[in-house]
Design a protein around this motif. Structure first.
Motif, short mmCIF file in Angstrom:
data_model
loop_
_atom_site.label_atom_id
_atom_site.label_comp_id
_atom_site.label_asym_id
_atom_site.label_seq_id
_atom_site.Cartn_x
_atom_site.Cartn_y
_atom_site.Cartn_z
N ASP A 355 4.56 6.03 -3.26
CA ASP A 355 3.76 7.13 -2.71
C ASP A 355 3.13 6.72 -1.38
N LYS A 356 2.90 7.68 -0.52
CA LYS A 356 2.33 7.40 0.79
C LYS A 356 0.81 7.33 0.78
N THR A 357 0.17 8.04 -0.14
CA THR A 357 -1.29 8.07 -0.16
C THR A 357 -1.80 7.77 -1.57
N ARG A 358 -2.98 7.21 -1.62
CA ARG A 358 -3.62 6.88 -2.90
C ARG A 358 -4.25 8.12 -3.51
N ARG A 359 -4.14 8.24 -4.84
CA ARG A 359 -4.70 9.40 -5.54
C ARG A 359 -5.41 8.95 -6.80
#
Length: 383
Positions: A355-359
Motif C-alpha cells: 500500500d502507498k499510505t498508512r491506514r
C-alpha cells in the motif's frame, strides 16, 4: 561499504563469538572495527595447518605479542575446535579478549567443543537490512538478488549464487562429512527451498527424497547449524481452540532460495513474490531483534481451519501479517480478526503491504506500507 547496524563495541571488555553465513561481511566488519588486533585467519591453509597440528602455539604466540587486555581475532574458528581450550585458558589466566568468528557452529556442537561456558557473548551478523542500505534500498532487488552484500550489489547475480551454493555443498557439507550421500542431500536442499516459508512435513519430505523422516530432520539441523536457515515455531500459549501446524522453515537468504528453485525473476503480483516478501519481512524482524539484543520470541499462529497470522512477537505483544498486495481489503483481515477473538488482550495488529499510505481500520488493524514499517521498526516503534 555499508555501515552495519549490529552492536559491537570498538573496545570490547569481554570476548564474543560472531556467527554469520558465508559472505555476510564478518571479516570486513571486524577488520574495520579492530585494525590493530592480532589476526588469525584459519581460511589460510598454512595458518590452519599450524594450529590444527599444534593448538598450543596460540598460547606461546600471544605471550610474546599481546599484553593483558589485548585483542585477538580468530576468523573461522570452527575449523580448529581445539583452539577453544587455549582460548579458555588465555581468557581465565591472561585476561585476553577474543573475537571468534565463524560460519558454522555444527563442528563445534557435534564435537563437544569448549564453547567457553558463558565467558564469551554470542553475536550474529545477517545479510543486509533496509536500514543499512538506506534510501537506495530496492525491495524488488532484495527479493531477487538476496541480501548478502556482494550479491545485492551485483549486476549479474546468478553466477555468484551458483558459486555460493556450490561452495556450501563442497566446503560446508562434503568436506566436513556432514552427510553420506551428497546427491540425496542436494535433492533435499532443492525441495526445502521450494517449501521456504511453509510448515515442515518430515514424512512427506522423506517419501519424496527416499530417506527416513529422521534423516530429513538431521538434514534440516545441518541447515540450521551451518546458518543456512532457521525455524519459526508455532505459537502454542493458551489456545482457546485447537491449533494446528508444524514449525515453519525459512532460508536465511532469498538469493539462495531463488537459485535452488531456479527462479530467475520475481515480479510483484505473483504468488512467488508474496512468499519472498514474507521471508524478507521476517529477515528484518529477526535481524532487528538480534542487533538490538531484545531477545523477543518470534512465532506464528495457525488454527486447524487454516486461518493464520504470519508473525507473533512475544506473548501477543504484536501480530504482523505480510501481504504483498497494493491495496489491503477485508479479505486480508481474517487472521488478525480471528486472533483478536481468541486472544482479547492482544496488542497491536498490523498488515505490512505494498500500500502507498498508512491506514488505521475501524477494527483497530493498522495497514503499513512496507517502507514505513521497516523505518518504524528500526526506530524502535514496533517492539
Amino acid at each position: 561499504m555499508y555501515k552495519r547496524l549490529i552492536s559491537l563495541d570498538k573496545n570490547p571488555d569481554q570476548s564474543f563469538f560472531l556467527w554469520g553465513p558465508r559472505q555476510s561481511g564478518k571479516s570486513t566488519l571486524l577488520k574495520d572495527l579492530y585494525p590493530h588486533a592480532l589476526w588469525i585467519d584459519l581460511l589460510q591453509s598454512d595458518v590452519y595447518a599450524r594450529y590444527a597440528q599444534s593448538p598450543h602455539l596460540l598460547r606461546e604466540e600471544t605471550a610474546a605479542q599481546i599484553t593483558p587486555g589485548g585483542l585477538i581475532v580468530i576468523d573461522e574458528v570452527q575449523k580448529v575446535p581445539q583452539l577453544l581450550d587455549e582460548v579458555h585458558w588465555l581468557i581465565e589466566n591472561k585476561g585476553l579478549i577474543f573475537v571468534l568468528s565463524g560460519s558454522s557452529a555444527r563442528k563445534l556442537k557435534r564435537g563437544a567443543a569448549n564453547l567457553l561456558g558463558g565467558r564469551a557473548l554470542r553475536k550474529e551478523l545477517h545479510g543486509l537490512v533496509s536500514a543499512e542500505v538506506g534510501t537506495d534500498f530496492s525491495l524488488v532487488r532484495a527479493l531477487n538478488h538476496g541480501l548478502l552484500p556482494k550479491h545485492y550489489l551485483a549486476d549479474q547475480v546468478w553466477p555468484r549464487l551458483a558459486a555460493y551454493t556450490g561452495d556450501y555443498l563442497k566446503e560446508e557439507v562434503a568436506a566436513e562429512g556432514l552427510v553420506r550421500n551428497l546427491p540425496i542431500f542436494g535433492s533435499f536442499l532443492n525441495l526445502a527451498a521450494l517449501s521456504d516459508t511453509e510448515p515442515v512435513n518430515y514424512s512427506t519430505f522423506a517419501r519424496d527424497v527416499g530417506v527416513s523422516s529422521q534423516t530429513i530432520k538431521d538434514y534440516y539441523q545441518i541447515l540450521v547449524d551451518t546458518l543456512l536457515g532457521f525455524f519459526l515455531p508455532l505459537y502454542k500459549k493458551k489456545p482457546k481452540r485447537r491449533l494446528q501446524g508444524a514449525d515453519k522453515f525459512y532460508f536465511f537468504d532469498l538469493g539462495v532460495v531463488n537459485f535452488l528453485t531456479k527462479r530467475k525473476s520475481i515480479e510483484p503480483g505473483s504468488e512467488i513474490f508474496g512468499k519472498a516478501f514474507e521471508n524478507w519481512l521476517l529477515h528484518e524482524l529477526m535481524t532487528y531483534n538480534h542487533y538490538r539484543d531484545l531477545y523477543a520470541e518470534l512465532s506464528y499462529w495457525r488454527l486447524s481451519n487454516g486461518t493464520e497470522v504470519d508473525f507473533i512477537v512475544n506473548d501477543m505483544e504484536c501480530c504482523i501479517e505480510a501481504k504483498a498486495t497494493q491495496e489491503v481489503n477485508q479479505n486480508h483481515l481474517k487472521g488478525l480478526q480471528q486472533i483478536k477473538e481468541d486472544h482479547p488482550g492482544v496488542g497491536r495488529r498490523m498488515i505490512v503491504s505494498l500500500d502507498k499510505t498508512r491506514r488505521l481500520l475501524d477494527n483497530g488493524i493498522e495497514v503499513y506500507p512496507w517502507a514505513e514499517f521497516v523505518a518504524d521498526l528500526w526506530s524502535g516503534k514496533i517492539f
